[in-house]
Design a protein around this motif. Sequence first.
Motif, PDB file in Angstrom:
ATOM      1  N   ILE A 189       0.866  -1.177   0.000  1.00 48.42           N
ATOM      2  CA  ILE A 189       0.000   0.000   0.000  1.00 48.42           C
ATOM      3  C   ILE A 189       0.900   1.223   0.000  1.00 48.42           C
ATOM      4  O   ILE A 189       1.641   1.474   0.953  1.00 48.42           O
ATOM      5  CB  ILE A 189      -0.927   0.008   1.226  1.00 48.42           C
ATOM      6  CG1 ILE A 189      -1.859  -1.208   1.206  1.00 48.42           C
ATOM      7  CG2 ILE A 189      -1.745   1.299   1.265  1.00 48.42           C
ATOM      8  CD1 ILE A 189      -2.762  -1.314   2.419  1.00 48.42           C
ATOM      9  N   GLU A 219      -0.233   4.441  -0.587  1.00 47.90           N
ATOM     10  CA  GLU A 219      -0.938   5.625  -0.094  1.00 47.90           C
ATOM     11  C   GLU A 219      -2.342   5.202   0.317  1.00 47.90           C
ATOM     12  O   GLU A 219      -2.960   4.356  -0.324  1.00 47.90           O
ATOM     13  CB  GLU A 219      -1.006   6.693  -1.192  1.00 47.90           C
ATOM     14  CG  GLU A 219      -1.583   8.025  -0.746  1.00 47.90           C
ATOM     15  CD  GLU A 219      -1.636   9.034  -1.884  1.00 47.90           C
ATOM     16  OE1 GLU A 219      -2.243  10.094  -1.686  1.00 47.90           O
ATOM     17  OE2 GLU A 219      -1.083   8.742  -2.967  1.00 47.90           O
ATOM     18  N   GLN A 220      -2.847   5.808   1.398  1.00 49.37           N
ATOM     19  CA  GLN A 220      -4.209   5.502   1.815  1.00 49.37           C
ATOM     20  C   GLN A 220      -4.758   6.597   2.710  1.00 49.37           C
ATOM     21  O   GLN A 220      -4.008   7.342   3.345  1.00 49.37           O
ATOM     22  CB  GLN A 220      -4.275   4.156   2.539  1.00 49.37           C
ATOM     23  CG  GLN A 220      -3.612   4.119   3.901  1.00 49.37           C
ATOM     24  CD  GLN A 220      -3.868   2.817   4.622  1.00 49.37           C
ATOM     25  OE1 GLN A 220      -4.994   2.320   4.652  1.00 49.37           O
ATOM     26  NE2 GLN A 220      -2.831   2.243   5.225  1.00 49.37           N
ATOM     27  N   TYR A 240      -9.744   5.786   0.548  1.00 51.97           N
ATOM     28  CA  TYR A 240      -9.114   5.164  -0.622  1.00 51.97           C
ATOM     29  C   TYR A 240      -7.813   4.463  -0.224  1.00 51.97           C
ATOM     30  O   TYR A 240      -7.214   4.757   0.820  1.00 51.97           O
ATOM     31  CB  TYR A 240      -8.827   6.198  -1.713  1.00 51.97           C
ATOM     32  CG  TYR A 240      -7.707   7.149  -1.378  1.00 51.97           C
ATOM     33  CD1 TYR A 240      -6.382   6.848  -1.708  1.00 51.97           C
ATOM     34  CD2 TYR A 240      -7.977   8.355  -0.736  1.00 51.97           C
ATOM     35  CE1 TYR A 240      -5.350   7.720  -1.392  1.00 51.97           C
ATOM     36  CE2 TYR A 240      -6.950   9.244  -0.417  1.00 51.97           C
ATOM     37  CZ  TYR A 240      -5.640   8.920  -0.753  1.00 51.97           C
ATOM     38  OH  TYR A 240      -4.620   9.777  -0.437  1.00 51.97           O
ATOM     39  N   GLN A 255      -4.198   3.166  -2.442  1.00 54.02           N
ATOM     40  CA  GLN A 255      -3.432   3.044  -3.670  1.00 54.02           C
ATOM     41  C   GLN A 255      -2.358   1.989  -3.449  1.00 54.02           C
ATOM     42  O   GLN A 255      -1.584   2.065  -2.493  1.00 54.02           O
ATOM     43  CB  GLN A 255      -2.782   4.376  -4.043  1.00 54.02           C
ATOM     44  CG  GLN A 255      -1.897   4.312  -5.279  1.00 54.02           C
ATOM     45  CD  GLN A 255      -2.688   3.978  -6.543  1.00 54.02           C
ATOM     46  OE1 GLN A 255      -3.698   4.620  -6.824  1.00 54.02           O
ATOM     47  NE2 GLN A 255      -2.245   2.979  -7.297  1.00 54.02           N
ATOM     48  N   THR A 256      -2.320   0.991  -4.320  1.00 52.52           N
ATOM     49  CA  THR A 256      -1.337  -0.083  -4.171  1.00 52.52           C
ATOM     50  C   THR A 256      -0.122   0.170  -5.046  1.00 52.52           C
ATOM     51  O   THR A 256      -0.172   0.966  -6.008  1.00 52.52           O
ATOM     52  CB  THR A 256      -1.935  -1.446  -4.547  1.00 52.52           C
ATOM     53  OG1 THR A 256      -2.042  -1.548  -5.972  1.00 52.52           O
ATOM     54  CG2 THR A 256      -3.293  -1.645  -3.905  1.00 52.52           C
ATOM     55  N   SER A 295      -1.439  -1.816 -11.025  1.00 49.47           N
ATOM     56  CA  SER A 295      -1.660  -1.286  -9.685  1.00 49.47           C
ATOM     57  C   SER A 295      -3.152  -1.036  -9.521  1.00 49.47           C
ATOM     58  O   SER A 295      -3.885  -0.896 -10.509  1.00 49.47           O
ATOM     59  CB  SER A 295      -0.878   0.013  -9.467  1.00 49.47           C
ATOM     60  OG  SER A 295      -1.313   1.020 -10.372  1.00 49.47           O
ATOM     61  N   ARG A 349      -6.321   1.130  -7.509  1.00 46.12           N
ATOM     62  CA  ARG A 349      -6.817   2.207  -6.666  1.00 46.12           C
ATOM     63  C   ARG A 349      -8.224   1.811  -6.214  1.00 46.12           C
ATOM     64  O   ARG A 349      -9.116   1.616  -7.038  1.00 46.12           O
ATOM     65  CB  ARG A 349      -6.850   3.541  -7.393  1.00 46.12           C
ATOM     66  CG  ARG A 349      -7.269   4.706  -6.465  1.00 46.12           C
ATOM     67  CD  ARG A 349      -7.172   6.039  -7.149  1.00 46.12           C
ATOM     68  NE  ARG A 349      -7.568   7.124  -6.268  1.00 46.12           N
ATOM     69  CZ  ARG A 349      -6.777   7.737  -5.399  1.00 46.12           C
ATOM     70  NH1 ARG A 349      -5.509   7.337  -5.286  1.00 46.12           N
ATOM     71  NH2 ARG A 349      -7.211   8.727  -4.645  1.00 46.12           N
ATOM     72  N   GLU A 360     -11.431   2.827  -3.993  1.00 44.12           N
ATOM     73  CA  GLU A 360     -12.087   3.984  -3.391  1.00 44.12           C
ATOM     74  C   GLU A 360     -13.363   3.555  -2.688  1.00 44.12           C
ATOM     75  O   GLU A 360     -14.148   2.766  -3.222  1.00 44.12           O
ATOM     76  CB  GLU A 360     -12.389   5.038  -4.447  1.00 44.12           C
ATOM     77  CG  GLU A 360     -11.125   5.590  -5.110  1.00 44.12           C
ATOM     78  CD  GLU A 360     -11.442   6.631  -6.162  1.00 44.12           C
ATOM     79  OE1 GLU A 360     -12.448   6.427  -6.894  1.00 44.12           O
ATOM     80  OE2 GLU A 360     -10.718   7.633  -6.257  1.00 44.12           O
ATOM     81  N   THR A 404     -10.174   0.493  -9.603  1.00 41.34           N
ATOM     82  CA  THR A 404      -9.655   0.873 -10.915  1.00 41.34           C
ATOM     83  C   THR A 404      -8.229   0.374 -11.044  1.00 41.34           C
ATOM     84  O   THR A 404      -7.391   0.634 -10.165  1.00 41.34           O
ATOM     85  CB  THR A 404      -9.685   2.396 -11.108  1.00 41.34           C
ATOM     86  OG1 THR A 404     -11.012   2.879 -10.885  1.00 41.34           O
ATOM     87  CG2 THR A 404      -9.246   2.765 -12.518  1.00 41.34           C
ATOM     88  N   GLU A 408      -9.825  -5.957 -12.060  1.00 41.45           N
ATOM     89  CA  GLU A 408     -10.688  -5.121 -11.217  1.00 41.45           C
ATOM     90  C   GLU A 408     -11.808  -5.952 -10.587  1.00 41.45           C
ATOM     91  O   GLU A 408     -12.000  -5.950  -9.366  1.00 41.45           O
ATOM     92  CB  GLU A 408     -11.278  -3.975 -12.047  1.00 41.45           C
ATOM     93  CG  GLU A 408     -10.256  -2.960 -12.508  1.00 41.45           C
ATOM     94  CD  GLU A 408     -10.840  -1.959 -13.494  1.00 41.45           C
ATOM     95  OE1 GLU A 408     -10.171  -0.940 -13.773  1.00 41.45           O
ATOM     96  OE2 GLU A 408     -11.952  -2.200 -14.010  1.00 41.45           O
TER      97      GLU A 408
END
Length: 366
Positions: free
Chosen positions: A128, A130-131, A136, A138-139, A170, A172, A174, A189, A213
């Motif tokens: 991960i 960002e989170q 959300y 982000q991987t 990657s 995302r 949400e 996504t 997805e």
Amino acid sequence: MKFWRGLAVTTTVIALAGCTSQRDQAQGGFEYVDINQRGALLVPEGMQNVAQNPDFSIPNLDTAQGPVGTEQSIRSPRQVMPLVPGSRVEEGSRDARIWFDAIEDMDDVAGWVWEEMQTLLAERDIEITEQSELEYIQTGTIETVEGSRSRGGFWARLRRDRIEQTSEYSLRIEMQAPSHGRSARLDVTAADVSWLEDGEPQEVPVSLQREVEAGFLNDLSLRMQRNFEDQRVAQVRATRALRHAESPQGDPAYALDVNFEAGWVLMPGALEYLGFEVEDLNQRDGVYYANYQPGGRPGFWSRLAFWSSEDRGLLGLPRGSGYEFQVDAVDDVFYIVIRHDDEVLDEETIDKLFPVFAEAFSEHAD
């Protein structure tokens, strides 16, 4: 006769296996890949050539990019599956999206979904980058082995030399959830999607982005569904604690706080665990007729070994038939009275057997 029956079954299995291995390929011939390109159309003098529509031009196979013929996948895009009770999707939507709504006494759906999602990512060692809590995630780059295909050529097939296919992308993820937390929506996504064969980048399959997805949402949904069912089973088991009681007729008995229908269907699983074989039953009269054979019926040589000690199983009761389990329910209390050779087991025996019966109904009556 048995040989031909076995041959038929084997043939069917092989046929089904063959169908399964080709489920993503078009059926029929692929002669079109060997057709030679025709030359330019000769237009007679005095006539005008019709402009060709480029949509129907056939590319040169020597320079064509991507799979052709049997290598071309025709699988339809993966669908998002709402497996968790209370979940739903938009029919026909192209978005990888799923809603989760509260059911029964659930009061923090958003928190549950978020926790399960983080656990799934951790189990798969997905980074991960960002989170934001309940908003959300982000991987980092995810690499997945997708399978392999034949390399082609006689010697390659003989050596079973195959081309390894992998994907990289990657995600995302949400979440949208109201402040009350009793519902949540997830959107997934995929970005930076690539397809590699033996480590070399290739043209990305048309449905790959949708595959990853929807696949992630389905894996999350399946995980949540399993955990939900496990919790339900634990709750049911907690409510069926066996206790000592006296039957409505005044006999020593066990009791469960369930109605007759629920108690009746719990009996076979518990009896099987305890070593009883149900020989007959009568639901109208509430009776199970059983044979006590812990470990199964003794074989021929075991019966000859009359000098060996007899296995009395978990209960220490005499093996054989003659056991009856008389059940009844009054005011949603399910009573179990045990008889052997028409004699009700006394209070002392009931008390001695209680721990084993309690375990059977709490853990093995499903």
